[in-house]
Design a protein around this motif. Structure first.
Motif, short mmCIF file in Angstrom:
data_model
loop_
_atom_site.label_atom_id
_atom_site.label_comp_id
_atom_site.label_asym_id
_atom_site.label_seq_id
_atom_site.Cartn_x
_atom_site.Cartn_y
_atom_site.Cartn_z
N PHE A 259 0.84 -1.21 0.00
CA PHE A 259 0.00 0.00 0.00
C PHE A 259 0.86 1.24 0.00
N GLY A 260 0.25 2.34 -0.38
CA GLY A 260 0.95 3.63 -0.39
C GLY A 260 0.89 4.23 1.00
N LEU A 261 2.07 4.42 1.59
CA LEU A 261 2.11 4.98 2.94
C LEU A 261 1.59 6.43 2.93
N ASN A 262 1.93 7.17 1.86
CA ASN A 262 1.46 8.56 1.78
C ASN A 262 -0.05 8.64 1.98
N ARG A 263 -0.73 7.72 1.31
CA ARG A 263 -2.19 7.77 1.34
C ARG A 263 -2.72 7.46 2.75
N LEU A 264 -2.09 6.49 3.38
CA LEU A 264 -2.52 6.14 4.74
C LEU A 264 -2.32 7.33 5.68
N VAL A 265 -1.18 8.02 5.53
CA VAL A 265 -0.90 9.17 6.40
C VAL A 265 -1.90 10.30 6.12
N MET A 266 -2.20 10.49 4.84
CA MET A 266 -3.17 11.54 4.47
C MET A 266 -4.53 11.27 5.09
N ILE A 267 -4.93 9.99 5.04
CA ILE A 267 -6.24 9.64 5.61
C ILE A 267 -6.21 9.83 7.13
N ARG A 268 -5.13 9.34 7.75
CA ARG A 268 -5.09 9.39 9.22
C ARG A 268 -5.11 10.82 9.75
N TYR A 269 -4.37 11.72 9.09
CA TYR A 269 -4.29 13.09 9.61
C TYR A 269 -5.15 14.09 8.85
N GLY A 270 -5.90 13.61 7.83
CA GLY A 270 -6.73 14.54 7.05
C GLY A 270 -5.90 15.54 6.26
N ILE A 271 -4.78 15.08 5.68
CA ILE A 271 -3.92 15.97 4.89
C ILE A 271 -4.45 16.01 3.45
N PRO A 272 -4.77 17.20 2.94
CA PRO A 272 -5.45 17.25 1.65
C PRO A 272 -4.54 17.11 0.43
N ASP A 273 -3.25 17.37 0.58
CA ASP A 273 -2.40 17.44 -0.61
C ASP A 273 -1.07 16.72 -0.35
N MET A 274 -0.75 15.77 -1.23
CA MET A 274 0.44 14.95 -1.07
C MET A 274 1.74 15.77 -1.15
N ARG A 275 1.66 16.92 -1.83
CA ARG A 275 2.89 17.69 -2.04
C ARG A 275 3.45 18.28 -0.74
N TYR A 276 2.61 18.37 0.32
CA TYR A 276 3.10 18.88 1.60
C TYR A 276 4.24 18.01 2.15
N PHE A 277 4.18 16.70 1.86
CA PHE A 277 5.15 15.78 2.45
C PHE A 277 6.59 16.14 2.09
N MET A 278 6.78 16.59 0.86
CA MET A 278 8.13 16.86 0.40
C MET A 278 8.49 18.34 0.51
N SER A 279 7.52 19.18 0.88
CA SER A 279 7.82 20.61 0.93
C SER A 279 8.56 20.90 2.24
N PRO A 280 9.48 21.86 2.19
CA PRO A 280 10.26 22.12 3.40
C PRO A 280 9.58 23.14 4.33
N ASP A 281 8.25 23.20 4.32
CA ASP A 281 7.54 24.20 5.10
C ASP A 281 7.36 23.72 6.55
#
Ligand code: DAH
Length: 339
Positions: free
Chosen positions: A310-332
């Motif tokens: 499975f895609g870990l990104n997707r699981l994390v997005m669902i768990r924390y309600g993160i709307p956009d995958m690009r946040y993961f790699m952004s240095p913000d």
């Protein structure tokens, strides 16, 4: 007249200590010693007095002016000192106290990966790290992806210079290595970073994380698969989650299934996260294809197994309600500080 002067002096000296700002002090000083101040006005009347009176009163008036001028100067200093003292009090800092440490936190992706690893280690799984650079053979041939499969196409795979080297497009590229390196029973989970030549948008990135897991032993069936997935998801979401399976095609499994799980946010009633369906589409899985078991050096007549990814990104997005995958790699850091 003398009495008046005396009175003025004592009134002023009494009032001065109650003044607390420099502006108020200047204003008060003008009202006494300024051009139209009270003392100045009294002095103006001196000319109407007899010469004797003028000299005594004049002397007294000059003395009082000196006394008051001195008193105003002294008050000015007092106020200045008070202001400095107040600032020292409010801005004081103990330079010997160690600075409060702003400690960092683990990336949400790492947090969930550790949770997943924790669940699986408790179930007796080994953890392997996936390869980022692998071969065409391990990524495709060894897991039964036909030569003509579109996933090998230039659009999906980053081909590297050299002999059949690719950036891993799936953590399934580890299945063959693990089967060859380990004795049965095999219980392994393989988190890793994979790469696909995709256009980036809110739900796709060219670099993302997957978790693969395989179990190979005698008599492994679909019920083991179901138990393992349900246990992991219930652990991650901290509540009982049920799954459903639909037929799905993946070359490395037969039968292959798509796994959905009951939405942990609405318990299946339908909400924004599950888009009203009560189910969340999650992963591919299945019983390992006999070709893959044989390619791994084992006899498919004796051994069977299951695999899923499975895609870990997707699981994390669902768990924390993160709307956009690009946040993961952004240095913000504003994003990161929330976890
Ligand atoms: N490798 C698949 C992908 O990247 C995911 C997957 C599906 C892994 C089914 C499996 C499996 O092990 O059995 O889309």
């Amino acid at each position: 007249m003398l009495q008046k002067l005396q009175q003025l002096q004592s009134t002023v000296l009494e009032h001065l200590p109650s003044i607390s700002t420099e502006d108020a002090l200047v204003e008060y000083k003008n009202s006494i010693l300024g051009k139209t101040g009270e003392l100045t006005l009294i002095l103006k009347w001196l000319k109407d007095l007899s010469p004797e009176e003028r000299s005594t009163v004049g002397k007294a008036a000059n003395d009082i002016r000196d006394i008051l001028t001195e008193a105003f100067d002294a008050e000015k200093n007092r106020i200045k000192n008070e202001v400095i003292a107040a600032r020292l009090q409010s801005e004081w800092e103990d330079m010997t106290v160690p600075l409060a440490q702003k400690s960092g936190s683990l990336h949400p992706m790492t947090q969930v990966r550790l949770d997943v690893e924790d669940t699986f280690t408790r179930m007796g799984f080994d953890i392997y790290e996936s390869m980022e650079v692998t071969t065409e053979y391990l990524n495709f041939d060894a897991v039964n992806v036909p030569k003509t499969h579109p996933a090998r196409d230039m659009q999906d795979t980053f081909w590297l210079e050299g002999d059949g080297n690719v950036l891993a497009t799936q953590t399934s590229c580890m299945q063959n290595l693990i089967m060859r390196a380990k004795d049965t029973p095999i219980r392994a989970i393989i988190p890793g970073r994979v790469f696909r030549n995709e256009d980036v948008d809110a739900t796709h990135d060219n670099t993302f994380y997957q978790v693969e897991w395989i179990v190979v032993d005698k008599w492994i069936g679909i019920s083991h698969l179901k138990f393992t997935i349900t246990t992991m998801l219930s652990d991650i979401f901290g509540k009982e989650v049920t799954i459903r399976m639909r037929p799905g095609y993946f070359p490395f499994v037969e039968p292959g299934v798509e796994v959905d799980f009951s939405c942990p946010f609405c318990d299946g009633d339908g909400c924004r996260i599950c888009k009203g369906s009560g189910w969340i589409e999650f992963m591919g899985a299945g019983l390992i294809h006999p070709h893959v078991i044989r390619e791994g050096g084992l006899d498919p007549e004796v051994y069977s197994g299951f695999a899923f990814g499975f895609g870990l990104n997707r699981l994390v997005m669902i768990r924390y309600g993160i709307p956009d995958m690009r946040y993961f790699m952004s240095p913000d850091v504003r994003f990161l500080r929330q976890f």
